[in-house]
Design an enzyme around this catalytic site. Structure first.
Site, PDB file in Angstrom:
ATOM      1  N   PHE A   1       0.953  -1.092  -0.054  1.00 24.40           N
ATOM      2  CA  PHE A   1       0.096  -0.064  -0.102  1.00 24.40           C
ATOM      3  C   PHE A   1       0.869   1.263   0.005  1.00 24.40           C
ATOM      4  CE2 PHE A   1      -1.875   3.433   1.767  1.00 24.40           C
ATOM      5  CZ  PHE A   1      -3.391   3.533   1.617  1.00 24.40           C
ATOM      6  N   GLU A   2       0.713   2.075  -1.020  1.00 21.90           N
ATOM      7  CA  GLU A   2       1.488   3.433  -0.805  1.00 21.90           C
ATOM      8  C   GLU A   2       0.766   4.318  -1.814  1.00 21.90           C
ATOM      9  OE1 GLU A   2       5.560   2.384  -3.452  1.00 21.90           O
ATOM     10  OE2 GLU A   2       5.591   2.604  -1.305  1.00 21.90           O
TER      11      GLU A   2
END
Ligand code: GDP
Ligand code: MN
Length: 343
Positions: free
Chosen positions: A233-234
């Protein structure tokens, strides 16, 4: 008007509070295999329902082989947004000429034998290297300022009532994360030493407001404590990754071959680079985005009516499910607490 600073908030931020005239130039990006179509359908369905159907950010899929028609049809079918399908150029996904093939083969065998996760997989090494030093180099992203990385088989649990890209732009943020981990330290034994060499050689490249304190272990001579943003997740700034500073660091590390002689992950690489080359207040903990990857989950407690998950607390996040063997990858709220710095 200067941007509002609402850094480190877990409060609900209504879209109306933003003063952005232009929609951010942003894309949802995913490196994924044809055979992971079921998994990416699940991720897409949830992210579209929770967020993107209101915003229509484009999806850009990357693959080291061409996407097949079934993959293209099924993904495009899940969104009203434009989908684009990229076959990664060979030079972004192959062994650099400076890598010693025998040493690489020995590393695959060794890391496989001692049980470092996916340590024996050639493709995993290319994946980590691509996520570290290549995704942002593809010209398809040239017109974009922000990306949100999405993996197959992840969950998005909460209705997102604001636009995190607009939030990033409005607040001058460059990197947003959602979970932290300690990955198997045997996959990057020399990364910290190389990073210290880089710092010594290029002190001017370090951001004046860099803050590495949350990454240093006071019980171990202030060495790297191995905390990492869990990079599946980014939400990030492409300009940051395109910067000459980030690329100087990537090239420095890449030249030493650690993606192949060890199993450097993009997570520790991104984490160290962000800590070195950004001010800490340019990073943001998206704790309000309910999310799960494998057994690691972040579910906000204060948004229960908007989420379909059991709230997680910062102290009990899956320690019970994951063996406490310190070398294994595990979600680590200690890292989040260190990042928060006593908040
Ligand atoms: P982990 O999360 O560290 O266990 O790594 P994953 O196996 O989930 O891989 C990370 C991401 O890269 C996922 O989105 C995968 O779909 C993708 N990925 C990994 N290896 C390959 C590959 O060889 N080809 C393609 N196209 N995608 C890959
Ligand atoms: Mn994954």
């Amino acid at each position: 008007m200067p941007p509002k600073r609402v850094h480190r908030t877990d409060q609900y931020i209504p879209l109306e509070s933003f003063d952005l005239h232009d929609k951010p130039k942003a894309a949802l990006i995913s490196l994924v295999r044809n055979q992971e179509i079921d998994g990416i359908e699940m991720s897409m369905r949830q992210l579209e329902a929770r967020f993107n159907h209101k915003h229509n950010y484009p999806w850009i899929f990357f693959n080291d082989v061409p996407f097949d028609d079934d993959f293209k049809a099924r993904t495009q079918n899940l969104t009203a947004s434009e989908c684009q399908y990229v076959h990664i150029p060979k030079e972004h996904w192959s062994l650099p000429h400076w890598v010693d093939q025998e040493r690489f083969a020995a590393s695959l065998e060794y890391l496989g034998a001692i049980g470092v996760g996916k340590g024996w997989m050639i493709s995993y090494r290319h994946m980590c290297r691509w996520n570290s030093g290549f995704f942002y180099k593809h010209p398809i992203l040239d017109d974009y300022d922000y990306y949100w990385r999405v993996e197959p088989d992840v969950h998005f649990f909460c209705d997102l009532e604001y636009d995190p890209f607009a939030f990033m732009a409005e607040n001058g943020l460059k990197y947003g994360f959602n979970m932290n981990i300690l990955d198997d330290a045997r996959s990057f034994p020399s990364l910290w030493r190389q990073t210290k060499e880089f710092m010594a050689e290029y002190p001017d490249l370090i951001h004046p407001d860099a803050d590495l304190s949350w990454l240093r272990d006071p019980r171990n001579s202030q060495e790297y404590n191995n905390c990492q943003f869990f990079s599946n997740f980014e939400i990030g700034s492409l300009d940051f990754f395109r910067s000459s500073t980030y690329n100087a660091y990537f090239d420095f590390v890449d030249r030493k071959g650690g993606f192949f002689y060890e199993r450097f992950g993009d997570a520790p690489l991104h984490t160290l680079a962000i800590a070195l080359f950004m001010a800490k207040n340019e990073t943001h903990f998206f704790r309000d985005i309910g999310y799960q990857h494998d057994i690691n989950r972040q579910c906000p407690a204060n948004l229960a009516d908007k989420c379909s998950c059991e709230p997680t607390n910062l102290d009990d996040n899956f320690y019970k499910l994951v063996p406490m063997e310190s070398r294994q990858r595990k979600p680590d709220d200690t890292c989040i607490r260190l990042w928060l710095g006593g908040e």
